[in-house]
Write a protein that holds these residues in place. Structure first.
Motif, short mmCIF file in Angstrom:
data_model
loop_
_atom_site.label_atom_id
_atom_site.label_comp_id
_atom_site.label_asym_id
_atom_site.label_seq_id
_atom_site.Cartn_x
_atom_site.Cartn_y
_atom_site.Cartn_z
N PHE A 15 -58.39 61.12 71.73
CA PHE A 15 -59.46 60.33 71.13
C PHE A 15 -60.63 61.22 70.70
CE2 PHE A 15 -57.22 57.45 74.01
CZ PHE A 15 -56.88 56.44 73.12
N ALA A 17 -63.54 59.62 69.55
CA ALA A 17 -64.66 58.76 69.92
C ALA A 17 -64.11 57.72 70.88
CB ALA A 17 -65.28 58.08 68.70
N GLY A 18 -64.95 57.26 71.76
CA GLY A 18 -64.53 56.23 72.70
C GLY A 18 -64.53 54.86 72.04
N ALA A 19 -64.29 53.86 72.85
CA ALA A 19 -64.28 52.48 72.36
C ALA A 19 -65.61 52.16 71.70
CB ALA A 19 -64.01 51.53 73.52
N ASP A 22 -68.21 55.13 70.88
CA ASP A 22 -68.99 55.79 71.93
C ASP A 22 -68.73 57.29 71.95
OD1 ASP A 22 -70.48 56.24 74.34
OD2 ASP A 22 -68.59 56.14 75.45
N ASP A 145 -59.41 55.15 75.62
CA ASP A 145 -59.45 54.19 74.52
C ASP A 145 -60.44 54.70 73.48
OD1 ASP A 145 -59.09 51.92 72.97
OD2 ASP A 145 -60.36 50.64 74.20
N GLY A 146 -60.23 54.28 72.24
CA GLY A 146 -61.19 54.65 71.21
C GLY A 146 -60.55 54.97 69.88
#
Length: 180
Positions: A15, A17-19, A22, A145-146
């Motif tokens: 990933f 960037a996160g969800a 973020d 996640d993201g």
């Protein structure tokens, strides 16, 4: 002629960037890195997606907040967007056409790199056969996640040739050339 480089920090689980976009997960890993320091002088312009431009900043609360490479780089930025604002900061150009954004960013870069920032813009550049190199700063963290490094529904295969592997203080840096 400018080369198109997709450079990005990525968690070990893939990933960038996160969800919800973020970027706080990256804050603990933004210290000095010789690969980044050397890269900055070779970047002539940025081609940036609007979500990335408007997004969360891993340098939030620091002197480099809101600046490319945490304030280590300055120059012409071309933001690909369907929402062009009435006013823009100096050196930031909002462009609503992919081909125009690429052409302008390449012209501004001269003989240096156009550094691509943003997963969707990078995906469009890959699909158009424009990406020359990929530089991934692999960060030792799992975020679960993201936004993925590269997402292509239905899958595709883009062959890469390793140019170098180096160790930064906070990442393993993987540099590839796109095989055409």
């Amino acid at each position: 002629m400018a080369k198109m480089l997709y450079s990005v920090s990525m968690s070990l689980d893939g990933f960038i960037a996160g969800a919800g976009g973020d970027m706080s997960w990256l804050a603990d890993f933004t210290g000095p890195d010789p690969t980044i320091a050397n890269l900055i002088g070779d970047v002539g312009s940025l081609l940036v997606g609007r979500n990335t431009y408007d997004g969360d900043d891993p340098n939030k609360g620091t002197e480099g907040e809101g600046e490319a490479f945490g304030g280590g780089w300055s120059g012409q930025q071309f933001v690909l967007t369907h929402r062009i604002p009435e006013n823009s900061p100096p050196d930031i150009h909002f462009v609503d056409d992919f081909e125009t954004a690429v052409a302008k960013s390449k012209a501004a870069a001269g003989e240096k790199y156009v550094n691509i920032l943003g997963a969707d813009v990078a995906r469009q550049c890959v699909a158009a056969g424009l990406v020359d190199e990929v530089l991934v700063f692999l960060v030792p963290v799992l975020i679960g996640d993201g936004v993925r490094l590269f997402d292509h529904p239905g899958g595709t295969s883009i062959r890469l040739e390793r140019l170098s592997v180096s160790e930064g203080p906070e990442s393993t840096n993987l540099w590839f050339r796109v095989v055409r």
